[in-house]
Design an enzyme around this catalytic site. Structure first.
Site, PDB file in Angstrom:
ATOM      1  N   THR A   1      46.432  18.697  35.453  1.00 35.70           N
ATOM      2  CA  THR A   1      47.640  19.310  35.927  1.00 35.70           C
ATOM      3  C   THR A   1      47.109  19.923  37.199  1.00 35.70           C
ATOM      4  O   THR A   1      45.901  19.930  37.433  1.00 35.70           O
ATOM      5  CB  THR A   1      48.084  20.349  34.863  1.00 35.70           C
ATOM      6  OG1 THR A   1      48.479  19.659  33.694  1.00 35.70           O
ATOM      7  CG2 THR A   1      49.193  21.264  35.308  1.00 35.70           C
TER       8      THR A   1
ATOM      9  N   GLY B   1      45.876  22.700  30.387  1.00 38.64           N
ATOM     10  CA  GLY B   1      46.494  22.465  29.076  1.00 38.64           C
ATOM     11  C   GLY B   1      46.751  23.773  28.355  1.00 38.64           C
ATOM     12  O   GLY B   1      47.260  24.739  28.933  1.00 38.64           O
TER      13      GLY B   1
HETATM   14  N1  GLY Z   1      51.271  19.079  30.154  1.00 33.61           N
HETATM   15  C1  GLY Z   1      50.689  20.350  30.003  1.00 33.61           C
HETATM   16  C2  GLY Z   1      51.682  21.449  29.955  1.00 33.61           C
HETATM   17  O1  GLY Z   1      52.779  21.292  30.440  1.00 33.61           O
HETATM   18  O2  GLY Z   1      51.383  22.490  29.412  1.00 33.61           O
END
Ligand code: GLY
Length: 557
Positions: free
Chosen positions: A367, A459
């Site tokens: 991310t 995460g």
């Molecule tokens: N995909 C990780 C989150 O949105 O927390």
């Protein structure tokens, strides 16, 4: 005479206490080309929101392992002209054909491959709609101007760098399943080497379609047709209608106070803001700054106990607020935290299974987060994602768009852990049109003296990283310290404290174990925090990027 003196003193006071606008803009992102693009747009007369569009679009080209047009994200905004604070929810959503058991085999077991790889793993993307909304409602330049740096880099290329190459190596088996993924990520069928120039002509074409036609350039017309055709050819369930109906949602941020400052942070469908408020409310009973010197092990213990309780609530209560009733007021109320705090003992860890909640319940760094302060005092804290590294590994032919695997952020089977070891309950079960629960926590901390803009990927560990960064800010440290701080994490289940290498010294670890904590030393660091800071007295700004990953080429400026 006395009156004159009072007036003079008041005038001096109000002059010295008036906020000084930022003397220069500050941007921190995960890639120097994205940070440069943000400054390029500011130099053209754009504001922080235009810069955010440019930074996001460049990241979608140069950091596809972390975010992209096939993914989504949250943009937390503060507009200086009228003080408006809002979070743009550009989160992916489940297609209409999705259903709660779609990832279970005939024995009722979750099939991890369907959840994580290929087009069936993907929710309907939100990022393109987010870029258009941000530009149209908050920016000053045209969408084509904001997207120009990304189009140029996608056409001319960028040098492959170690994190990019590693991400492709780790996903190579899935990439090899799909010809368009091979075209996007391999060079003549091989994994690129560091320094190879990476060009993304199909992605440039898709960005140009968005620049020309706005959201219709992606969600309707030729790009939409190609996305749906590719999805269905390889087992996905997207329809043209799913794409056409996707909308960005403007949501009121979670606002809470701690230590004389106001925190503005992410509301559901992020779990981050509520968890952050709960943890800070619990911790507000103690002088943590003093405790860092007098009893650092106790500080870690109490912080972990706050984390444990907030993550329990996450798994029980949180999901998409348009589908489930979330008791937000209760969860962020100081009285509620008083109740949670009452079960915390100084000398003993509370086993997670003694907290009423779900049975059972880390990792993930894929991310991206960037933080912007412009010279007008506009703020952007944005966390964007495709979920796990290189997401589903599936690129739709002719578009360059890598599909997310955000469906894994739902509880595919309530009570069973996802890729981050997080469990969720019914509140986060799959339903058509629903948005999966996120941990992304873009945040502002706004005090009378200064403002912090921060967030990170990671995460399930995002929320605890943001908490530790905020506590470090309150300890009196600057952004370079928040982003580099060694990290520890607890998420209710598994019932353990996870440590980055060298996060805590052996004496502190021993004291935590004596209290009954299970301590797990991880071999890898996590997170990639990017933060900016503005001192309102001097107008000075600073930007800092996590030294665990930065290359020194200019991720901050
Ligand atoms: N995909 C990780 C989150 O949105 O927390």
């Amino acid at each position: 005479m006395m009156n004159k003196l009072v007036c003079l003193l008041l005038a001096v006071f109000s002059f010295t206490s008036a906020a000084q606008p930022p003397r220069k803009a500050a941007i921190a992102s995960a890639h120097f080309l994205a940070t440069e693009a943000g400054h390029e747009i500011l130099a053209k007369g754009g504001n922080a929101f235009d810069a955010a569009v440019a930074v996001s679009a460049v990241l979608s080209v140069v950091e596809p392992q972390s975010s992209g047009l096939g993914g989504g994200g949250f943009y937390l905004l503060h507009r200086a002209s009228d003080g408006k604070q809002v979070m743009l929810d550009a989160r992916e959503e489940a297609p209409q054909a999705a259903h709660r058991d779609m990832y279970l085999d005939t024995n009722g077991q979750v099939v991890r491959d369907w959840l994580l790889n290929g087009p069936k793993a993907a929710g309907i993307p939100g990022l393109p709609a987010g870029l258009v909304h941000l530009n149209r409602h908050y920016g000053r330049l045209s969408l084509a101007e904001d997207l120009a740096p990304a189009i140029r880099i996608a056409e001319q290329g960028f040098p492959a760098y170690p994190r990019y190459v590693e991400a492709i190596k780790r996903k190579i088996d899935v990439i090899r399943r799909y010809p368009a993924s091979q075209k996007a990520f391999l060079i003549n069928g091989r994994v690129p080497k560091v320094g190879d120039i990476i060009r993304r002509p199909d992605l440039a074409k898709t960005l140009k379609a968005i620049a020309r036609k706005g959201r219709a350039g992606f969600y309707q017309g030729p790009v939409a047709r190609k996305l749906v055709k590719a999805s269905r050819k390889h087992g996905g369930i997207w329809t043209r209608e799913d794409l056409k109906k996707y909308q960005v949602k403007e949501r009121a941020p979670i606002i809470t106070t701690y230590g004389g400052k106001t925190l503005v942070t992410a509301p559901p469908p992020s779990s981050g803001g509520i968890a952050l408020a709960t943890m800070l409310n619990i911790l507000s009973a103690w002088d943590l700054k003093k405790m860092a010197k007098t009893d650092p092990a106790k500080r870690v213990h109490l912080t972990v106990e706050a984390m444990r309780r907030a993550y329990r609530d996450r798994s029980v209560y949180l999901g998409d607020p348009d589908f489930v009733d979330i008791p937000v007021k209760r969860l962020i109320h100081p009285y509620y935290a008083d109740g949670l705090r009452a079960s915390i003992r100084d000398d003993k860890a509370m086993p997670s299974n003694l907290l009423p909640g779900l049975k059972h319940a880390p990792q993930g760094n894929h991310t991206t987060h960037f933080s912007i302060i412009d010279k007008e005092g506009n703020l952007v804290s944005a966390t964007l994602t495709v979920n796990t590294s290189l997401a589903s590994g599936f690129v739709a032919a002719g578009t360059g768009v890598l599909f997310n695997n955000e469906m894994d952020d739902f509880s595919a089977k309530p009570g069973q852990p996802n890729a981050y070891g997080l469990i969720g309950g019914e509140a986060n079960a799959i339903a058509p049109g629903k948005r999966p629960l996120s941990s992304m926590t873009p945040t502002f901390v706004m005090g009378p003296d200064d403002v912090a803009v921060l967030g990170t990927p990671g995460g399930s560990r995002i929320i605890t990283m943001v908490l530790l960064g905020i506590l470090d800010f309150y300890d009196g440290h600057g952004p370079a310290s928040w982003v580099s701080l060694p990290r520890y994490h607890h998420q209710y289940l598994p019932d353990a404290i996870y440590l980055e290498p060298n996060a805590l010294n052996t004496d502190i670890v021993k004291q935590l174990e004596q209290r009954g904590h299970r301590v797990v030393r991880m071999s890898h660091p996590w997170g990639f925090m990017n933060a900016t800071w503005w001192d309102k007295h001097s107008g000075q700004t600073k930007a800092a990027s996590d030294p665990r990953w930065t290359t020194g080429k200019g991720e901050v400026k």
